[in-house]
Design a protein around this motif. Sequence first.
Motif, mmCIF file in Angstrom:
data_model
loop_
_atom_site.group_PDB
_atom_site.id
_atom_site.type_symbol
_atom_site.label_atom_id
_atom_site.label_comp_id
_atom_site.label_asym_id
_atom_site.label_seq_id
_atom_site.Cartn_x
_atom_site.Cartn_y
_atom_site.Cartn_z
ATOM 1 N N PHE A 173 0.885 -1.279 0.017
ATOM 2 C CA PHE A 173 0.148 -0.044 0.010
ATOM 3 C C PHE A 173 0.890 1.002 0.157
ATOM 4 C CE2 PHE A 173 -2.836 -3.176 1.465
ATOM 5 C CZ PHE A 173 -4.305 -2.787 0.988
ATOM 6 N N TYR A 174 0.380 2.202 -0.573
ATOM 7 C CA TYR A 174 0.936 3.691 -0.286
ATOM 8 C C TYR A 174 0.516 4.172 1.027
ATOM 9 C CZ TYR A 174 2.046 2.950 -5.354
ATOM 10 O OH TYR A 174 2.687 2.744 -6.563
ATOM 11 N N ASP A 175 1.097 4.866 1.798
ATOM 12 C CA ASP A 175 0.973 5.181 2.998
ATOM 13 C C ASP A 175 1.196 6.714 3.281
ATOM 14 O OD1 ASP A 175 -0.327 2.801 4.106
ATOM 15 O OD2 ASP A 175 1.348 1.983 4.905
ATOM 16 N N ASP A 176 0.581 7.339 3.789
ATOM 17 C CA ASP A 176 1.095 8.894 4.105
ATOM 18 C C ASP A 176 1.638 8.894 5.405
ATOM 19 O OD1 ASP A 176 0.942 11.474 4.909
ATOM 20 O OD2 ASP A 176 -1.111 11.687 4.415
ATOM 21 N N GLN A 177 2.886 8.982 5.220
ATOM 22 C CA GLN A 177 3.704 9.024 6.469
ATOM 23 C C GLN A 177 3.697 10.167 7.391
ATOM 24 O OE1 GLN A 177 8.185 9.850 6.228
ATOM 25 N NE2 GLN A 177 8.609 7.764 6.499
ATOM 26 N N ALA A 178 3.527 11.352 6.897
ATOM 27 C CA ALA A 178 3.208 12.433 7.622
ATOM 28 C C ALA A 178 2.157 12.178 8.701
ATOM 29 C CB ALA A 178 3.006 13.854 6.897
ATOM 30 N N ALA A 179 0.932 11.716 8.068
ATOM 31 C CA ALA A 179 -0.235 11.349 8.870
ATOM 32 C C ALA A 179 -0.004 10.324 9.932
ATOM 33 C CB ALA A 179 -1.508 11.138 7.909
ATOM 34 N N PRO A 229 -5.686 12.540 5.536
ATOM 35 C CA PRO A 229 -4.201 12.596 5.041
ATOM 36 C C PRO A 229 -3.684 13.979 5.156
ATOM 37 C CG PRO A 229 -5.980 12.383 3.177
ATOM 38 C CD PRO A 229 -6.922 12.236 4.425
ATOM 39 N N ILE A 230 -2.421 13.955 5.173
ATOM 40 C CA ILE A 230 -1.720 15.108 5.288
ATOM 41 C C ILE A 230 -0.799 15.475 3.923
ATOM 42 C CG2 ILE A 230 0.325 16.372 6.351
ATOM 43 C CD1 ILE A 230 -0.737 15.171 8.909
ATOM 44 N N THR A 231 -0.012 14.422 3.455
ATOM 45 C CA THR A 231 0.657 14.532 2.462
ATOM 46 C C THR A 231 -0.137 14.738 0.827
ATOM 47 O OG1 THR A 231 2.200 13.215 3.113
ATOM 48 C CG2 THR A 231 2.463 13.314 0.701
ATOM 49 N N PRO A 232 0.206 15.838 0.124
ATOM 50 C CA PRO A 232 -0.359 15.865 -1.056
ATOM 51 C C PRO A 232 -0.513 14.650 -1.824
ATOM 52 C CG PRO A 232 1.070 17.622 -0.661
ATOM 53 C CD PRO A 232 1.302 16.704 0.362
ATOM 54 N N GLY A 233 -1.819 14.371 -2.672
ATOM 55 C CA GLY A 233 -1.883 13.265 -3.626
ATOM 56 C C GLY A 233 -2.689 12.099 -3.012
ATOM 57 N N PHE A 234 -2.836 12.028 -1.554
ATOM 58 C CA PHE A 234 -3.557 10.980 -0.814
ATOM 59 C C PHE A 234 -4.936 11.374 -0.498
ATOM 60 C CE2 PHE A 234 0.859 10.049 0.052
ATOM 61 C CZ PHE A 234 0.956 8.314 0.142
ATOM 62 N N GLN A 235 -5.653 10.630 -0.967
ATOM 63 C CA GLN A 235 -7.120 10.651 -0.608
ATOM 64 C C GLN A 235 -7.559 10.236 0.528
ATOM 65 O OE1 GLN A 235 -9.091 12.679 -2.678
ATOM 66 N NE2 GLN A 235 -7.120 12.991 -3.655
ATOM 67 N N SER A 236 -6.647 9.202 1.149
ATOM 68 C CA SER A 236 -6.949 8.488 2.503
ATOM 69 C C SER A 236 -5.393 8.233 3.053
ATOM 70 C CB SER A 236 -7.677 7.472 2.418
ATOM 71 O OG SER A 236 -7.245 6.329 1.482
ATOM 72 N N ILE A 237 -5.414 8.020 4.343
ATOM 73 C CA ILE A 237 -3.839 7.732 4.686
ATOM 74 C C ILE A 237 -3.338 6.215 4.106
ATOM 75 C CG2 ILE A 237 -2.563 7.310 6.642
ATOM 76 C CD1 ILE A 237 -4.698 8.985 8.320
ATOM 77 N N ARG A 238 -4.163 5.433 3.842
ATOM 78 C CA ARG A 238 -3.404 4.347 3.247
ATOM 79 C C ARG A 238 -4.277 4.000 1.861
ATOM 80 N NH1 ARG A 238 -1.635 -0.990 6.939
ATOM 81 N NH2 ARG A 238 0.406 0.349 6.297
ATOM 82 N N GLN A 272 6.437 2.943 -0.982
ATOM 83 C CA GLN A 272 5.150 3.164 0.134
ATOM 84 C C GLN A 272 5.097 4.649 0.908
ATOM 85 O OE1 GLN A 272 6.024 0.821 3.624
ATOM 86 N NE2 GLN A 272 4.178 1.119 4.646
ATOM 87 N N TYR A 273 6.078 5.168 1.304
ATOM 88 C CA TYR A 273 5.882 6.514 1.851
ATOM 89 C C TYR A 273 5.940 7.534 0.554
ATOM 90 C CZ TYR A 273 5.701 4.210 6.053
ATOM 91 O OH TYR A 273 5.447 3.221 7.066
ATOM 92 N N SER A 274 5.299 7.554 -0.448
ATOM 93 C CA SER A 274 5.346 8.704 -1.564
ATOM 94 C C SER A 274 5.313 10.058 -0.942
ATOM 95 C CB SER A 274 4.493 8.262 -2.558
ATOM 96 O OG SER A 274 4.691 7.185 -3.255
ATOM 97 N N GLY A 275 5.955 10.945 -1.347
ATOM 98 C CA GLY A 275 5.908 12.222 -1.212
ATOM 99 C C GLY A 275 6.348 12.463 0.156
ATOM 100 N N ALA A 276 7.223 11.869 0.717
ATOM 101 C CA ALA A 276 7.862 12.178 2.073
ATOM 102 C C ALA A 276 9.410 12.167 1.859
ATOM 103 C CB ALA A 276 7.688 10.889 3.179
ATOM 104 N N GLY A 277 10.255 12.884 2.599
ATOM 105 C CA GLY A 277 11.345 13.111 2.516
ATOM 106 C C GLY A 277 12.201 13.723 1.025
ATOM 107 N N THR A 285 15.455 1.925 -5.065
ATOM 108 C CA THR A 285 15.314 1.658 -6.552
ATOM 109 C C THR A 285 14.283 2.649 -7.245
ATOM 110 O OG1 THR A 285 14.307 -0.496 -6.199
ATOM 111 C CG2 THR A 285 16.689 -0.327 -6.724
ATOM 112 N N PRO A 286 13.290 2.571 -6.781
ATOM 113 C CA PRO A 286 12.059 3.418 -7.597
ATOM 114 C C PRO A 286 12.391 4.956 -7.284
ATOM 115 C CG PRO A 286 10.847 1.675 -6.261
ATOM 116 C CD PRO A 286 12.479 1.733 -5.591
#
Length: 417
Positions: A16-22, A38-47, A73-78, A329-330
């Motif tokens: 799953f893609y997860d909103d690390q900030a949330a 969710p907090i991170t842009p692009g996420f409609q829900s946290i998971r 998994q933690y897209s948009g973070a860091g 890698t990604p």
Amino acid sequence: MQIKDVLLAPGNGAFFYDDQAAIGSGATQDGFIYVGRPITPGFQSIRVPASSLSVGLVLTNDVVVWGDMMGVQYSGAGGRDLMFDANQISDLTSRVVLPRLLDVDASLYLDACAKILEPFEQERLPLALEYGVSQALLRAAAYLQRATMAEVICAEFDLPLPTRRVPIYCQSGDAREINVDKMILKSVDVLPHGLINSRRKFGVDGQTFMDFVKWVATRTRQIGRPGYYPVLHFDVYGWIGQEIGLELQSIADFICRVADTVQDFALNIESPADFGSTQAQIENYAKIVSLLDSRGSSARIVVDERCNTLEDIRLFAEARAAHLIQIKTPDVGSLADTARAVLLCKENRVGAYVGGSCTETDLSARASVHISVATQADMMLAKPGMGVDEAFSIVGNEQNRLLAMLNRQRAQNENVG
């Protein structure tokens, strides 16, 4: 030219893609989902269920070779790319990348990557797109050269055929205890990750984390085979800095205390703190490394967040701002850059860990094995997914099959010589 058509097929990532900030801000779990906004842009829900997009290169004899695109998994973070959007990537691939693919010599891997993955409208292509296309190109080159993907990399980078297996690192996800037992019973080289990504898991002053580290060591002694001492590798997602504070001496003190509790084992601590930017991360991680080395500590610092692209990896390696660098890698993009990243780390005497994400696929995992073995990385991640059995099987078996083929090739070369 060897490529006559391109196929696109939607797919699933293995987790799953997860909103690390949330999650880091205290989102609570309800079963497998996270409750809250969710907090991170692009996420409609946290998971969000991970998606992927397969790109297939149709060669002139109608053989199709594939690569898979996805985010981490933690897209948009860091400092990472935003969450993977299959529709957007599909459109960009069809409009921009497809014409380039039909106009290259696919047997020349690095040359093909350079031409196909060059910027579009003065902007770098999405890293997920680079990743998937570079996998397909590597498989195409291997097919056309009648070689393994690892041999293609060795030839392109003027490397000897490898003989050594690369240690495999498994991650536990939230099912920590059960998965640690699985890892120990399977004698995994490096374990368990631990997913220490919240205050609840880290504990006041890090006590919960410390107890878990001691439990892993004790459990290894209890049920592991005689003489089995894996590297203990824990990802704390910056929580040492969040809970203990960002004072470097305090961070080093805490890491040394953790190492002292498991003296029979080598200890890796991944992402001890987040200092807010790549440059701050480099400066402060280099000081933490120096503090630990000056004390003679066996603990090793592993960098992940804010060390994403090949250029980031170069900066961290040259500053020796980690003992071990995760080459995610990604986030690196082209697999050619993953190979370059490993070699960069080696040049600078920094450990190279070919990682990635649980959101990947079997195809991307197998391609990563060939890069890891060809460049002789220090360790590689068992992927995809967050279970132990499937990922360890996919990566471990691919490595063993590859080494068997390379051994045969080496013997044939010696006989010819």
